[in-house]
Design a protein around this motif. Sequence first.
Motif, PDB file in Angstrom:
ATOM      1  N   SER A   1      12.104  -1.798  -0.201  1.00 57.98           N
ATOM      2  CA  SER A   1      13.303  -2.510   0.231  1.00 57.98           C
ATOM      3  C   SER A   1      13.274  -2.833   1.721  1.00 57.98           C
ATOM      4  N   ASP A   2      12.478  -2.107   2.497  1.00 60.54           N
ATOM      5  CA  ASP A   2      12.384  -2.350   3.940  1.00 60.54           C
ATOM      6  C   ASP A   2      10.922  -2.231   4.368  1.00 60.54           C
ATOM      7  N   PRO A   3      10.109  -3.214   4.030  1.00 53.92           N
ATOM      8  CA  PRO A   3       8.678  -3.120   4.334  1.00 53.92           C
ATOM      9  C   PRO A   3       8.359  -2.990   5.807  1.00 53.92           C
TER      10      PRO A   3
ATOM     11  N   ALA B   1       0.542  -5.540  -1.009  1.00 53.02           N
ATOM     12  CA  ALA B   1       1.738  -6.354  -0.813  1.00 53.02           C
ATOM     13  C   ALA B   1       2.975  -5.632  -1.318  1.00 53.02           C
ATOM     14  N   TYR B   2       4.126  -6.050  -0.775  1.00 52.34           N
ATOM     15  CA  TYR B   2       5.422  -5.496  -1.187  1.00 52.34           C
ATOM     16  C   TYR B   2       6.280  -6.572  -1.824  1.00 52.34           C
TER      17      TYR B   2
ATOM     18  N   ALA C   1       8.450   1.514 -12.761  1.00 52.82           N
ATOM     19  CA  ALA C   1       8.192   1.414 -11.326  1.00 52.82           C
ATOM     20  C   ALA C   1       9.457   1.008 -10.583  1.00 52.82           C
ATOM     21  N   GLY C   2       9.614   1.549  -9.396  1.00 46.83           N
ATOM     22  CA  GLY C   2      10.747   1.229  -8.543  1.00 46.83           C
ATOM     23  C   GLY C   2      10.366   1.434  -7.092  1.00 46.83           C
ATOM     24  N   GLU C   3      11.377   1.559  -6.253  1.00 48.24           N
ATOM     25  CA  GLU C   3      11.181   1.740  -4.820  1.00 48.24           C
ATOM     26  C   GLU C   3      10.082   2.763  -4.526  1.00 48.24           C
ATOM     27  N   GLY C   4       9.132   2.373  -3.668  1.00 49.26           N
ATOM     28  CA  GLY C   4       8.090   3.287  -3.251  1.00 49.26           C
ATOM     29  C   GLY C   4       6.985   3.511  -4.258  1.00 49.26           C
ATOM     30  N   MET C   5       6.795   2.569  -5.193  1.00 49.03           N
ATOM     31  CA  MET C   5       5.754   2.710  -6.203  1.00 49.03           C
ATOM     32  C   MET C   5       4.969   1.404  -6.337  1.00 49.03           C
ATOM     33  N   VAL C   6       3.692   1.509  -6.596  1.00 42.37           N
ATOM     34  CA  VAL C   6       2.892   0.348  -6.985  1.00 42.37           C
ATOM     35  C   VAL C   6       3.332  -0.087  -8.375  1.00 42.37           C
TER      36      VAL C   6
ATOM     37  N   SER D   1       7.200   3.430   3.318  1.00 39.52           N
ATOM     38  CA  SER D   1       7.967   2.881   2.192  1.00 39.52           C
ATOM     39  C   SER D   1       7.915   3.762   0.961  1.00 39.52           C
ATOM     40  N   GLY D   2       7.146   4.863   1.025  1.00 43.45           N
ATOM     41  CA  GLY D   2       7.147   5.843  -0.055  1.00 43.45           C
ATOM     42  C   GLY D   2       5.942   5.816  -0.971  1.00 43.45           C
ATOM     43  N   VAL D   3       5.061   4.830  -0.848  1.00 41.08           N
ATOM     44  CA  VAL D   3       3.899   4.754  -1.729  1.00 41.08           C
ATOM     45  C   VAL D   3       2.884   5.823  -1.323  1.00 41.08           C
ATOM     46  N   LEU D   4       2.365   6.546  -2.315  1.00 40.51           N
ATOM     47  CA  LEU D   4       1.365   7.569  -2.046  1.00 40.51           C
ATOM     48  C   LEU D   4       0.013   6.905  -1.855  1.00 40.51           C
ATOM     49  N   PHE D   5      -0.547   7.105  -0.651  1.00 40.07           N
ATOM     50  CA  PHE D   5      -1.864   6.584  -0.299  1.00 40.07           C
ATOM     51  C   PHE D   5      -2.888   7.702  -0.364  1.00 40.07           C
ATOM     52  N   GLU D   6      -4.090   7.330  -0.725  1.00 39.44           N
ATOM     53  CA  GLU D   6      -5.266   8.181  -0.585  1.00 39.44           C
ATOM     54  C   GLU D   6      -6.311   7.380   0.178  1.00 39.44           C
ATOM     55  N   ILE D   7      -7.065   8.036   1.030  1.00 35.79           N
ATOM     56  CA  ILE D   7      -8.276   7.446   1.589  1.00 35.79           C
ATOM     57  C   ILE D   7      -9.426   8.285   1.070  1.00 35.79           C
ATOM     58  N   ALA D   8     -10.327   7.641   0.319  1.00 34.58           N
ATOM     59  CA  ALA D   8     -11.409   8.333  -0.376  1.00 34.58           C
ATOM     60  C   ALA D   8     -12.752   7.797   0.099  1.00 34.58           C
ATOM     61  N   THR D   9     -13.736   8.667   0.148  1.00 32.04           N
ATOM     62  CA  THR D   9     -15.051   8.275   0.645  1.00 32.04           C
ATOM     63  C   THR D   9     -15.851   7.509  -0.404  1.00 32.04           C
ATOM     64  N   LEU D  10     -16.741   6.665   0.085  1.00 34.99           N
ATOM     65  CA  LEU D  10     -17.698   5.954  -0.763  1.00 34.99           C
ATOM     66  C   LEU D  10     -18.848   6.909  -1.074  1.00 34.99           C
ATOM     67  N   GLY D  11     -18.667   7.712  -2.063  1.00 35.08           N
ATOM     68  CA  GLY D  11     -19.693   8.672  -2.455  1.00 35.08           C
ATOM     69  C   GLY D  11     -19.245  10.099  -2.227  1.00 35.08           C
TER      70      GLY D  11
END
Length: 311
Positions: free
Chosen positions: A157-159, A192-193, A72-77, A252-262
């Motif tokens: 590095s720059d939140p 958190a970062y 893991a590095g910059e832009g990753m969980v 910051s580069g982290v890949l987000f998903e928004i997923a439905t409840l169901g």
Amino acid sequence: MKLEGIHHVTAICADAPRNVRFYAGTLGLRLVKRTVNQDDPTVYHLFYADEEGSAGADITFFEYPGTPRGSAGEGMVHTVIWRVGSPGSLDFWGERLEREGFTAERSGDVLSFHDPEGLRHELVVYDGGERPLVARAPDVPIEHALQGFHGVRAYASDPERSRPLLEEHLGFEPSGPQQWLVAGEDRSGFYAYDEPPDTPPVPGAGTVHHVAFASRPEDHGRWRERALAGGAAVTPIIDRHYFRSIYFREPSGVLFEIATLGPGFAVDEPPERLGERLSLPPRFEPLRGRLEQTLKPLPDPRAERTGKVRS
């Protein structure tokens, strides 16, 4: 309109049988869905969660056999944090992990360890009022079972670049230095970062691919509009059969998903048989014969640990 905490975390592994033995065996989670990566149906997508397959307790893995270990590095969980019920539960997990060959480090009410391919986890004592999301493993006392996600930590590095999208458009609430609470009516989690290491990020086995946050189905389209308004390059809504999803990278580069409840994992299997067979969304059913011949057989840690063979 609020996001209901973390929906799931998806990571990469190189060895599905070993992955199953750790997450469904050592950690006592339930394998609630064995299916394929819908963007590459030649490889497994494995889902582990509580007994009901609830969002909020769902860690998933794409298996790419033989892929090298990443870092893991910059832009990753880089760390996934789980809830447990008491300091005694930390004692239980520290002893269990060490007994099964994994190093566990205790610092106060936090226990940290890595999975077989290097993905970092923490267990923290939770005394809030949210329902514990637990699996019924045969050799994990229910009072010590993992209770679902508490949060994730990422490198940036720059939140401050991410703050406007997180706070003004996604409703994240500041809860500490470079930390936010994502809380709905029923479920919460934190994001958190931390300062990234000097080494560059290397995606691969043992790294997180993306983190997903939970949306009520009726709000999903509006979350897409909000992310677009915040400047994110958002995908169209994608039907994943078990939920619907949108994806975008936060600044910051982290890949987000928004997923439905169901609709959930019981749309194609009865709840009592979740994860026992290869489940395929309808468009992949024509591939079943070939996939069943090429995908590796998976162990059944619950049966192994009770000495029972499931029929």
